[in-house]
Design an enzyme around this catalytic site. Sequence first.
Site, mmCIF file in Angstrom:
data_model
loop_
_atom_site.group_PDB
_atom_site.id
_atom_site.type_symbol
_atom_site.label_atom_id
_atom_site.label_comp_id
_atom_site.label_asym_id
_atom_site.label_seq_id
_atom_site.Cartn_x
_atom_site.Cartn_y
_atom_site.Cartn_z
ATOM 1 N N ARG A 24 11.349 3.208 5.021
ATOM 2 C CA ARG A 24 10.464 4.374 5.091
ATOM 3 C C ARG A 24 11.163 5.641 4.607
ATOM 4 O O ARG A 24 10.933 6.732 5.127
ATOM 5 C CB ARG A 24 9.918 4.573 6.513
ATOM 6 C CG ARG A 24 8.987 3.461 6.963
ATOM 7 C CD ARG A 24 8.390 3.735 8.330
ATOM 8 N NE ARG A 24 7.612 2.583 8.780
ATOM 9 C CZ ARG A 24 7.363 2.306 10.052
ATOM 10 N NH1 ARG A 24 7.843 3.091 11.009
ATOM 11 N NH2 ARG A 24 6.648 1.255 10.380
ATOM 12 N N ARG A 28 6.483 10.423 6.036
ATOM 13 C CA ARG A 28 5.934 11.612 6.673
ATOM 14 C C ARG A 28 6.957 12.671 7.080
ATOM 15 O O ARG A 28 6.581 13.766 7.456
ATOM 16 C CB ARG A 28 5.126 11.196 7.908
ATOM 17 C CG ARG A 28 3.860 10.430 7.567
ATOM 18 C CD ARG A 28 3.161 9.931 8.818
ATOM 19 N NE ARG A 28 3.902 8.845 9.440
ATOM 20 C CZ ARG A 28 3.601 8.334 10.634
ATOM 21 N NH1 ARG A 28 2.596 8.828 11.320
ATOM 22 N NH2 ARG A 28 4.308 7.331 11.128
ATOM 23 N N ARG A 37 0.006 13.251 0.193
ATOM 24 C CA ARG A 37 -0.919 12.534 1.089
ATOM 25 C C ARG A 37 -2.190 13.356 1.296
ATOM 26 O O ARG A 37 -3.309 12.805 1.313
ATOM 27 C CB ARG A 37 -0.215 12.255 2.415
ATOM 28 C CG ARG A 37 -1.090 11.789 3.562
ATOM 29 C CD ARG A 37 -1.656 10.416 3.334
ATOM 30 N NE ARG A 37 -2.380 9.981 4.507
ATOM 31 C CZ ARG A 37 -3.608 10.382 4.831
ATOM 32 N NH1 ARG A 37 -4.244 11.222 4.038
ATOM 33 N NH2 ARG A 37 -4.201 9.934 5.918
ATOM 34 N N ASP A 74 1.955 -0.872 1.426
ATOM 35 C CA ASP A 74 1.770 -1.271 2.811
ATOM 36 C C ASP A 74 1.773 -2.794 2.872
ATOM 37 O O ASP A 74 1.316 -3.457 1.932
ATOM 38 C CB ASP A 74 0.443 -0.725 3.355
ATOM 39 C CG ASP A 74 0.355 -0.858 4.863
ATOM 40 O OD1 ASP A 74 -0.099 -1.923 5.341
ATOM 41 O OD2 ASP A 74 0.749 0.079 5.572
ATOM 42 N N TYR A 151 -1.909 -9.290 12.407
ATOM 43 C CA TYR A 151 -2.886 -8.231 12.146
ATOM 44 C C TYR A 151 -4.263 -8.802 11.825
ATOM 45 O O TYR A 151 -5.291 -8.259 12.227
ATOM 46 C CB TYR A 151 -2.413 -7.354 10.988
ATOM 47 C CG TYR A 151 -1.266 -6.440 11.334
ATOM 48 C CD1 TYR A 151 -1.481 -5.214 11.948
ATOM 49 C CD2 TYR A 151 0.049 -6.805 11.038
ATOM 50 C CE1 TYR A 151 -0.420 -4.374 12.262
ATOM 51 C CE2 TYR A 151 1.108 -5.979 11.349
ATOM 52 C CZ TYR A 151 0.872 -4.761 11.966
ATOM 53 O OH TYR A 151 1.925 -3.935 12.286
#
Length: 350
Positions: A24, A28, A37, A74, A151
Amino acid sequence: MKNETYIKALLRQPTDRTPIWVMRQAGRYLPEYLEVRRQAGSFMNLCTSPELACEVTLQPLRRFPLDAAILFSDILTIPDAMGLGLYFVEGEGPRFEKVVTTASDVRQLKRPDISTSLAYVTDAVALIRKSLENEVPLIGFSGSPWTLATYMVEGGSSKNFAKAKGMIYSDPATAHRLLDTLADTVIDYLNAQIEAGAQAVQIFDTWGGALAPEMFAEFSLQYMGKIVDGLHRNYDGATIPVVLFAKGCNAHLEALADTGCDGLGLDWTITLGDARARVGNRVSLQGNLDPAILLTTPGVIKQQVGTTLASYGKGQGHVFNLGHGVTPDVDPENMHVLCESVRELSPAWH
């Protein structure tokens, strides 16, 4: 390639210092990422635009002396391409419009055509590779079959994986059919990334640690082994290293190394020295600083970098990384301290 330190370390070849990249590293905690974003309007718009994915992939390399870029994407692009309808809820994470709960649901799943349904990913890989201009290598990635399946069966994130575990215990044949389809798809997906320009690939088994030992071997490990066997390990004249990162799976390091992968990613719940003693020189090791250390001070970060390097010890085969991803509240200046500390302190171990 101008900087081959990362590839050489993964292949356990001599280097003059320890390479660093972090999970990552694009994300963010960077204000420039948040701006892109915002422009994209949604996380999925960001992932599905090759130009925007390329931009955020390159952002951390402009700031920090990193030794590799990793594709911005992702892990859930595969189930989305299978028709489950991926979307994200602010503050809650990923969700699917459809879930996979029955044998009939699994039978209806089709291996997606990567060249059409996931062309935005391979287009991003090609664009990033071109934009890097051979400065550093590009890492492609995928989720592991078990992690993807959790998921798909749960419909999103889960705390106890009750539905996914329920399937493997009560209907193992259906679970195996799902996992086998996912393994075949991951092979297609990662090979397509390699063909588009990825120079190494990593498989993230984020939720392997949720499984009991014998269930991990049957429902996660064997499918990662199948993927390793099915990948382009040599492509266009280059060796393509494969890294397995199975979070919470320190009990299985030897078995993970037995898959034939080139490297193992480690979380922070084991020392590099202990891991190295167990797997020997069969694989390189990647990791494993606790990401929370980036929330401290430059002095503490540098000290902990030194401790991590010393734990691995002398010799080749170490890729410095975090034990998981950078958290959103990290000060970018602390990432700079991390990278510079590795560059300053690691030559003494080579």
